[in-house]
Design an enzyme around this catalytic site. Structure first.
Site, PDB file in Angstrom:
ATOM      1  N   GLY A  36     -45.207  24.154 -60.996  1.00 25.70           N
ATOM      2  CA  GLY A  36     -44.024  24.976 -60.768  1.00 25.70           C
ATOM      3  C   GLY A  36     -44.390  26.444 -60.704  1.00 25.70           C
ATOM      4  O   GLY A  36     -45.569  26.809 -60.684  1.00 25.70           O
ATOM      5  N   LYS A  37     -43.327  27.232 -60.705  1.00 24.90           N
ATOM      6  CA  LYS A  37     -43.532  28.679 -60.563  1.00 24.90           C
ATOM      7  C   LYS A  37     -44.379  29.251 -61.691  1.00 24.90           C
ATOM      8  O   LYS A  37     -45.148  30.180 -61.497  1.00 24.90           O
ATOM      9  CB  LYS A  37     -42.181  29.378 -60.564  1.00 24.90           C
ATOM     10  CG  LYS A  37     -41.464  29.232 -59.240  1.00 24.90           C
ATOM     11  CD  LYS A  37     -40.514  30.410 -59.021  1.00 24.90           C
ATOM     12  CE  LYS A  37     -39.760  30.235 -57.721  1.00 24.90           C
ATOM     13  NZ  LYS A  37     -38.383  29.847 -57.862  1.00 24.90           N
TER      14      LYS A  37
END
Ligand code: GLU
Length: 309
Positions: free
Chosen positions: A240-241
């Site tokens: 993810g980010k």
């Protein structure tokens, strides 16, 4: 046997991330390695969350990666329209062929009325089966799910058996706000578009038995399924980010090398030897074999996106 046809079905509620890119690449490789057609279908069922700009970016990202498609919202084709928001009449016709009932229960009521193990949706307790409990509320439509065990064979994850009526219950086909449920739309569209090979993320594996049951009720063939495990960051959590994983649009706009991206994705799926830093999707077609895809979640090496492997 019908002509092989695969598809990628993005939801335009955000930007594509690297996990989406990997799924799209693998779905494309499966179809192309069988000499089949490839369709892009935009799953914009939720009007509140879908954006035309996301759709434009997603299609541009997929082309930038080197993928192509024979049918889709931007190129047309014989099975259009290719946006689910424009396919309502197909869903109306399918719904009319199923045994359904209206339901006014809220999620909260269902949670309170039933015991559900952590993280699972409660089994529908049958509250509105004989007539809605709150006539003044908007009505969802549920399917009287037929009893019996459904068997699904997945090219990656193997064999699965599920008694949908007992484990899920009468599930929603149309929401009380009028939006069509993913389960119905995906079955109707895969059937109408002649999709024979569905490769998608393993997060959708738990939906598959429901979809097979709907296919049977609607007299549609069941495609061959392959559910691919998730992509993880270097710390072993879903990528993810917070791992600094860039969205595809950002990579494209920053001038990243798409062949380097494809090589990174292919390596994470065991399709490319370490040390090969750049590759075009086309170069992976000849050796693609769905049964050799990893059955476990794989780690993506973000470093190799920008620097040579
Ligand atoms: N639209 C779904 C998604 O973006 C994919 C549905 C499918 O492949 O069946 O996750």
């Amino acid at each position: 046997m019908s002509e092989p046809c695969g598809r990628y079905a993005p939801t335009p509620s955000g930007r594509l991330h690297l996990g989406n890119a990997r799924t799209a690449l693998l779905a494309w490789l499966w179809a192309r390695s069988l000499g089949g057609r490839f369709v892009v279908r935009v799953e914009d069922l939720d009007p509140g969350r879908s954006r035309a700009q996301h759709e434009r970016d997603q299609l541009a990202d997929l082309r930038w990666m080197g993928l192509d498609w024979d049918e889709g919202p931007d190129v047309g084709g014989p099975h259009g329209p290719y946006r689910q928001s424009e396919r309502g009449e197909h869903y109306v016709a399918a719904l009319a062929r199923l045994r359904t009932f209206e339901c006014t229960c809220t999620r909260k009521e269902l949670r309170e009325a039933t015991f559900a193990p952590h993280g699972r949706e409660p089994v529908y307790p049958g509250t509105c089966c004989e007539g809605v409990s709150c006539p003044e509320r908007p009505r969802a439509v549920r399917w009287h799910t037929p009893a019996g065990v459904v068997t699904v064979d997945d090219a990656v994850l193997g064999h699965h058996e599920e008694d949908v009526a007992a484990e899920v219950g009468d599930f929603v086909l149309r929401r009380s706000d009028g939006a069509w449920a993913y389960q119905l739309a995906v079955v109707v569209d895969d059937g109408a578009m002649g999709i024979t090979h569905v490769l998608r993320g393993a997060d959708l594996w738990t939906s598959t038995a429901r979809q097979v049951l709907l296919q049977r009720a609607l007299g549609l063939p069941t495609p061959r399924y392959a559910h691919v495990p998730l992509v993880l960051g270097p710390d072993g959590n879903k990528l993810g980010k917070r791992h600094g994983a860039p969205e595809l649009t950002r990579l494209r706009e920053e001038g990243a090398d798409p062949q380097r991206l494809v090589a990174t994705l292919a390596r994470s799926a065991g399709l490319l030897a370490p040390g090969i830093g750049r590759v075009e999707p086309r170069a992976l077609v000849a050796d693609f074999e769905v049964s050799r895809l990893p059955k476990e979640d794989s780690v993506l090496d973000l470093e190799t996106l920008r620097s040579p492997a």
